[in-house]
Design an enzyme around this catalytic site. Structure first.
Site, PDB file in Angstrom:
ATOM      1  N   ASP A   1      20.537  47.646  20.008  1.00 11.10           N
ATOM      2  CA  ASP A   1      21.048  46.915  19.207  1.00 11.10           C
ATOM      3  C   ASP A   1      21.915  47.236  18.022  1.00 11.10           C
ATOM      4  O   ASP A   1      21.879  48.482  17.774  1.00 11.10           O
ATOM      5  CB  ASP A   1      19.712  45.983  18.794  1.00 11.10           C
ATOM      6  CG  ASP A   1      18.615  46.753  18.503  1.00 11.10           C
ATOM      7  OD1 ASP A   1      18.904  48.207  18.186  1.00 11.10           O
ATOM      8  OD2 ASP A   1      17.575  46.336  18.520  1.00 11.10           O
TER       9      ASP A   1
ATOM     10  N   ASN B   1       5.602  42.222  15.149  1.00  6.04           N
ATOM     11  CA  ASN B   1       5.528  40.536  15.693  1.00  6.04           C
ATOM     12  C   ASN B   1       5.746  40.709  17.239  1.00  6.04           C
ATOM     13  O   ASN B   1       5.963  39.650  17.835  1.00  6.04           O
ATOM     14  CB  ASN B   1       6.630  39.682  15.160  1.00  6.04           C
ATOM     15  CG  ASN B   1       8.271  40.338  15.250  1.00  6.04           C
ATOM     16  OD1 ASN B   1       8.224  40.959  15.815  1.00  6.04           O
ATOM     17  ND2 ASN B   1       8.851  39.689  14.559  1.00  6.04           N
TER      18      ASN B   1
ATOM     19  N   GLU C   1      13.215  38.551  19.064  1.00  5.96           N
ATOM     20  CA  GLU C   1      12.343  38.171  18.183  1.00  5.96           C
ATOM     21  C   GLU C   1      11.309  37.163  19.126  1.00  5.96           C
ATOM     22  O   GLU C   1      11.835  36.290  20.044  1.00  5.96           O
ATOM     23  CB  GLU C   1      12.712  37.467  16.862  1.00  5.96           C
ATOM     24  CG  GLU C   1      13.817  38.262  16.147  1.00  5.96           C
ATOM     25  CD  GLU C   1      12.848  39.506  15.232  1.00  5.96           C
ATOM     26  OE1 GLU C   1      11.718  39.650  15.810  1.00  5.96           O
ATOM     27  OE2 GLU C   1      13.139  39.749  14.103  1.00  5.96           O
TER      28      GLU C   1
END
Ligand code: PGA
Length: 256
Positions: free
Chosen positions: A82, A151, A158
Site C-alpha cells: 500500500d 482493528n 479496513e
C-alpha cells in the site's frame, strides 16, 4: 458499509501455523530466516512487502544477513501492499521512502524490480488496475509479509472491506490514522486515504507470513485465530488460505 454486503460465515477453516517468539527480536529473526531460505530456493522470488513498525526489525536482519552472508536480491521482485494517497514517492513519509530507507538502499535489489502503488497517480482507479495487472504479470506473489492492525486490517483493508476486493482506494479509519501518527509531525498530517492491494490480491499469494508484536495486537490475533471469519475483521480471511504462518511474540499471543 451496508450490513448485507458483509460476509460472516461458518466455513471450514485451514490450520494456521503459529510460531511463538519470546520478543520482537526473535520474531524478526525467525521471519528473516524464512525469507532468506525462500530466496535461496527461488532467487527470482516475488516478495510481497509491508511497511509499518512491525517489519523494521525483519528488514534490519535481512540487511545484516546480506552484508555478512551475501544473500543476493538481484533477481528478487517486490510488490508493496500500500501507499498513502497524496504523498509523492520522495515525501519523507511515503511508503516508497520508508522502503528505500529501511531496506532497498541497503541491499543489492534492482530498484526497477520494486513496486509500490503510486499515491499521486492522477487517476487512482487506473492506478489500481495497473497494480492488479502488474501483480498478475509477475505471476503473483510467492511470499507475502503482513502486519496486522489493531482493528484487524491487513494492508490498508479496513473492517468491512469485501473479501473480493482487489487494489483500491480506501478511507483510513481514525484508529489507523492515530496508530500511524507517530511517524508524522501531527495527526493532521496523516493522510486520510490510501491505495491498497485488496483482500483478494493478498489471498492469491502462494504463502503468507503475518508478523505481530506487542499487546496492542493481542485482541486482533485472538479474533483472527479463534473468532469468526468475517469481513469485520479482515485478517480473519487468512483462515481460508492453506499456507499461512503467524510469527508473533508472547505479548501478541497472550490470549492464545
Ligand atoms: P504496525 O502496523 O506494524 O505499524 O503496527 C501494522 C499494520 O497496520 O498493518
Amino acid at each position: 458499509m451496508n450490513k448485507q454486503s458483509t460476509l460472516t460465515k461458518k466455513v471450514n477453516t485451514m490450520q494456521i501455523k503459529i510460531i511463538r517468539c519470546k520478543d520482537y527480536d526473535e520474531m524478526s529473526k525467525k521471519a528473516a530466516q524464512k525469507i532468506i531460505s525462500s530466496i535461496e530456493k527461488k532467487p527470482n522470488i516475488v516478495l510481497g512487502l509491508a511497511t509499518g513498525s512491525t517489519p523494521i526489525g525483519l528488514y534490519k536482519e535481512l540487511i545484516q544477513d546480506h552484508k555478512l552472508h551475501g544473500t543476493s536480491y538481484k533477481h528478487v521482485y517486490t510488490v508493496n501492499l500500500d501507499e498513502y494517497v497524496g504523498l509523492a514517492p520522495e515525501d519523507k513519509n511515503s511508503y516508497f521512502s520508508f522502503m528505500k530507507k529501511q531496506l532497498f538502499d541497503k541491499i543489492d535489489i534492482n530498484l526497477t524490480h520494486t513496486n509500490i502503488p503510486n499515491g499521486i497517480a492522477p487517476d487512482l482507479e487506473e492506478e489500481s488496475k495497473r497494480y492488479n495487472q502488474l501483480i498478475e504479470s509477475l505471476g503473483g506473489v510467492d511470499l507475502q509479509i503482513l502486519g496486522i492492525g489493531q482493528n484487524g486490517h491487513i494492508g490498508f483493508n479496513e473492517p468491512g472491506t469485501p473479501f473480493t476486493s482487489t487494489t483500491h482506494t480506501i478511507q483510513l479509519t481514525e484508529s489507523t490514522r492515530t496508530a500511524n501518527a507517530s511517524h508524522f509531525n501531527s495527526l493532521d498530517e496523516v493522510p486520510t486515504y490510501a491505495i491498497t492491494m485488496g483482500v483478494q490480491n493478498i489471498m492469491s499469494s502462494k504463502e503468507i507470513l503475518l508478523l505481530a508484536s506487542g499487546s496492542s495486537k493481542a485482541k486482533a490475533l485472538q479474533q483472527l485465530i479463534n473468532g469468526e471469519v468475517t469481513e469485520e475483521l479482515p485478517a480473519s480471511v487468512l483462515r481460508l488460505h492453506d499456507n499461512v504462518t503467524i510469527i508473533a511474540d508472547e505479548e501478541a499471543l497472550k490470549y492464545i
